[in-house]
Design an enzyme around this catalytic site. Structure first.
Site, PDB file in Angstrom:
ATOM      1  N   ALA A  70       0.858  -1.177   0.000  1.00 32.52           N
ATOM      2  CA  ALA A  70       0.000   0.000   0.000  1.00 32.52           C
ATOM      3  C   ALA A  70       0.899   1.233   0.000  1.00 32.52           C
ATOM      4  O   ALA A  70       2.050   1.168   0.437  1.00 32.52           O
ATOM      5  CB  ALA A  70      -0.897  -0.023   1.231  1.00 32.52           C
ATOM      6  N   GLY A 114       0.783  -5.009   0.921  1.00 28.72           N
ATOM      7  CA  GLY A 114      -0.409  -5.103   0.077  1.00 28.72           C
ATOM      8  C   GLY A 114      -0.127  -5.783  -1.256  1.00 28.72           C
ATOM      9  O   GLY A 114      -1.030  -6.368  -1.863  1.00 28.72           O
ATOM     10  N   GLU A 142      -0.378  -9.349  -0.525  1.00 28.47           N
ATOM     11  CA  GLU A 142      -1.807  -9.618  -0.266  1.00 28.47           C
ATOM     12  C   GLU A 142      -2.609  -9.626  -1.572  1.00 28.47           C
ATOM     13  O   GLU A 142      -3.512 -10.441  -1.755  1.00 28.47           O
ATOM     14  CB  GLU A 142      -2.355  -8.571   0.713  1.00 28.47           C
ATOM     15  N   GLU A 181       5.055  -4.963   7.043  1.00 27.60           N
ATOM     16  CA  GLU A 181       4.371  -3.836   7.689  1.00 27.60           C
ATOM     17  C   GLU A 181       4.891  -3.584   9.102  1.00 27.60           C
ATOM     18  O   GLU A 181       4.932  -2.452   9.574  1.00 27.60           O
ATOM     19  CB  GLU A 181       2.856  -4.091   7.749  1.00 27.60           C
TER      20      GLU A 181
HETATM   21  N1  CAA Z   1       4.589   3.176  -0.673  1.00 25.30           N
HETATM   22  C1  CAA Z   1       4.995   4.336  -1.243  1.00 25.30           C
HETATM   23  N2  CAA Z   1       6.142   4.456  -1.945  1.00 25.30           N
HETATM   24  C2  CAA Z   1       6.915   3.366  -2.066  1.00 25.30           C
HETATM   25  C3  CAA Z   1       6.551   2.122  -1.502  1.00 25.30           C
HETATM   26  C4  CAA Z   1       5.332   2.054  -0.786  1.00 25.30           C
HETATM   27  N3  CAA Z   1       4.885   0.915  -0.249  1.00 25.30           N
HETATM   28  N4  CAA Z   1       7.526   1.222  -1.784  1.00 25.30           N
HETATM   29  C5  CAA Z   1       8.441   1.877  -2.502  1.00 25.30           C
HETATM   30  N5  CAA Z   1       8.090   3.164  -2.683  1.00 25.30           N
HETATM   31  C6  CAA Z   1       8.812   4.224  -3.413  1.00 25.30           C
HETATM   32  C7  CAA Z   1      10.011   4.698  -2.607  1.00 25.30           C
HETATM   33  O1  CAA Z   1       9.623   5.653  -1.645  1.00 25.30           O
HETATM   34  C8  CAA Z   1      10.855   5.286  -3.710  1.00 25.30           C
HETATM   35  O2  CAA Z   1      10.342   6.541  -4.053  1.00 25.30           O
HETATM   36  P1  CAA Z   1      11.331   7.817  -4.259  1.00 25.30           P
HETATM   37  O3  CAA Z   1      12.182   7.419  -5.429  1.00 25.30           O
HETATM   38  O4  CAA Z   1      10.415   8.953  -4.536  1.00 25.30           O
HETATM   39  O5  CAA Z   1      12.123   7.930  -3.001  1.00 25.30           O
HETATM   40  C9  CAA Z   1      10.607   4.346  -4.884  1.00 25.30           C
HETATM   41  O6  CAA Z   1       9.370   3.694  -4.581  1.00 25.30           O
HETATM   42  C10 CAA Z   1      11.682   3.295  -5.036  1.00 25.30           C
HETATM   43  O7  CAA Z   1      11.849   2.614  -3.799  1.00 25.30           O
HETATM   44  P2  CAA Z   1      13.262   2.489  -3.022  1.00 25.30           P
HETATM   45  O8  CAA Z   1      14.162   3.616  -3.391  1.00 25.30           O
HETATM   46  O9  CAA Z   1      12.977   2.280  -1.575  1.00 25.30           O
HETATM   47  O10 CAA Z   1      13.816   1.149  -3.695  1.00 25.30           O
HETATM   48  P3  CAA Z   1      14.793   0.070  -3.026  1.00 25.30           P
HETATM   49  O11 CAA Z   1      15.150  -0.870  -4.131  1.00 25.30           O
HETATM   50  O12 CAA Z   1      15.882   0.721  -2.284  1.00 25.30           O
HETATM   51  O13 CAA Z   1      13.899  -0.712  -1.959  1.00 25.30           O
HETATM   52  C11 CAA Z   1      11.911  -1.861  -1.193  1.00 25.30           C
HETATM   53  C12 CAA Z   1      12.801  -1.483  -2.396  1.00 25.30           C
HETATM   54  C13 CAA Z   1      12.671  -2.841  -0.278  1.00 25.30           C
HETATM   55  C14 CAA Z   1      10.689  -2.543  -1.771  1.00 25.30           C
HETATM   56  C15 CAA Z   1      11.550  -0.580  -0.395  1.00 25.30           C
HETATM   57  O14 CAA Z   1      11.032   0.374  -1.309  1.00 25.30           O
HETATM   58  C16 CAA Z   1      10.497  -0.817   0.655  1.00 25.30           C
HETATM   59  O15 CAA Z   1      10.821  -1.311   1.729  1.00 25.30           O
HETATM   60  N6  CAA Z   1       9.218  -0.433   0.387  1.00 25.30           N
HETATM   61  C17 CAA Z   1       8.146  -0.520   1.346  1.00 25.30           C
HETATM   62  C18 CAA Z   1       7.680  -1.949   1.554  1.00 25.30           C
HETATM   63  C19 CAA Z   1       6.582  -1.985   2.598  1.00 25.30           C
HETATM   64  O16 CAA Z   1       6.789  -1.670   3.761  1.00 25.30           O
HETATM   65  N7  CAA Z   1       5.357  -2.395   2.194  1.00 25.30           N
HETATM   66  C20 CAA Z   1       4.215  -2.456   3.076  1.00 25.30           C
HETATM   67  C21 CAA Z   1       3.385  -1.194   2.967  1.00 25.30           C
HETATM   68  S1  CAA Z   1       2.052  -1.107   4.150  1.00 25.30           S
HETATM   69  C22 CAA Z   1       0.866  -2.154   3.528  1.00 25.30           C
HETATM   70  O17 CAA Z   1       1.000  -2.689   2.463  1.00 25.30           O
HETATM   71  C23 CAA Z   1      -0.356  -2.346   4.387  1.00 25.30           C
HETATM   72  C24 CAA Z   1      -1.308  -3.376   3.922  1.00 25.30           C
HETATM   73  O18 CAA Z   1      -1.479  -4.416   4.531  1.00 25.30           O
HETATM   74  C25 CAA Z   1      -2.124  -3.168   2.713  1.00 25.30           C
END
Ligand code: CAA
Length: 257
Positions: free
Chosen positions: A65, A108, A111, A131
């Protein structure tokens, strides 16, 4: 549609939906999820479509998400917006959906893949419910579907540590159907969808509904539901055609009636 691309006839009777926010790793914001719900609703009504493939790109199926969209929200904001209600409608899609996953399928994203009926993954795919690392927990079915798919111990570990699972491990544990080289994952998912699309759409719909009942009911009720849907198949022309074709040693021509 701004954040998804839809090809209703990617293959014969097979539609393809591509999540298309590549810079944000296909983070699932509200608009994207609304578009996905609308597209699936339309494809569900389209008689030419018998199966759907849902994919992202090579780097990410979806990284979860949209954290930036959620960061400043209060509990009441979340409750009133009830963003996961959209997901209920996606879950109710009657046609089979196959997720073609490469790269990140996190939060998400994992999911969403699990909401689909089958998952084909590239060997680069990573599944996870991270998360907990941002101070929350899965909210779109992760604690339930992951636990049912891979068992309590492993699901608990993934949900409590946020650790990722490789495609090879996900296959071993029954989370996904199979792993293929990265250049083949979409093709493999399309082929699987084509195979499903050759079956009777009536039987496929009833069968999908019955398999899903296994998750929602006790055995007794599930068996009863399955039996009822099996009998219902005999009200379709496709049943008569399918059985006649078998006996006459020819290929069936299913019409979805
Ligand atoms: N939401 C918003 N933006 C996101 C995102 C997310 N879930 N995941 C990645 N992005 C964005 C980053 O902020 C980044 O944007 P900018 O270039 O503007 O900074 C871009 O995508 C590229 O990401 P990274 O630079 O972080 O890429 P990376 O290769 O270094 O890392 C990753 C990749 C490990 C996937 C890392 O992006 C990450 O940890 N993302 C979040 C994963 C996460 O926590 N997901 C759970 C979300 S909560 C949820 O999903 C609740 C639910 O149950 C529905």
């Amino acid at each position: 549609m701004e954040f998804i691309l839809v090809d209703p006839q990617a293959r014969q009777h097979v539609a393809l939906i591509r999540l298309n926010r590549p810079k944000e790793l296909n983070a699932l914001n509200l608009q994207l999820m609304g578009e996905l719900r609308d597209a699936l609703r339309q494809l569900d009504e389209d008689e030419q479509v018998r199966a759907v493939v849902l994919t992202g790109n090579e780097r990410a199926f979806a990284a979860g998400a949209d954290i930036k969209q959620m960061a400043g929200k209060t509990a009441i904001d979340m409750l009133l917006a009830d963003q996961f209600a959209t997901w209920d409608q996606i879950r109710k899609t009657r046609k089979p959906i196959i997720a073609a996953v490469s790269g990140f399928a996190l939060g998400g994203g994992c999911e969403l893949a699990m909401t689909c009926d089958m998952i084909i993954a590239s060997e680069t795919a990573l599944f996870g419910q991270p998360e907990i690392k941002i101070g929350v927990m899965p909210g779109a079915g992760g604690t339930q579907r992951l636990t049912r798919a891979i068992g309590k111990a492993k699901a608990m570990e993934m949900v409590l540590t946020g650790r990722f699972m490789t495609a090879a491990e996900a296959e071993k544990r029954g989370l996904i159907n199979r792993v293929v080289p990265v250049e083949l994952y979409l093709e493999e998912a399309l082929k699987l969808a084509e195979e499903v699309a050759q079956m009777s759409p009536v039987a496929a719909r009833l069968a999908k509904e019955a398999v899903n009942r296994a998750f929602e009911t006790q055995l007794d009720e599930g068996l009863h539901f399955e039996r009822k849907n099996f009998y219902l198949c005999f009200a379709s022309d496709d049943q008569a055609e399918g059985m006649s074709a078998f006996i006459e040693k020819r290929k069936p021509r299913f019409k979805g009636r």
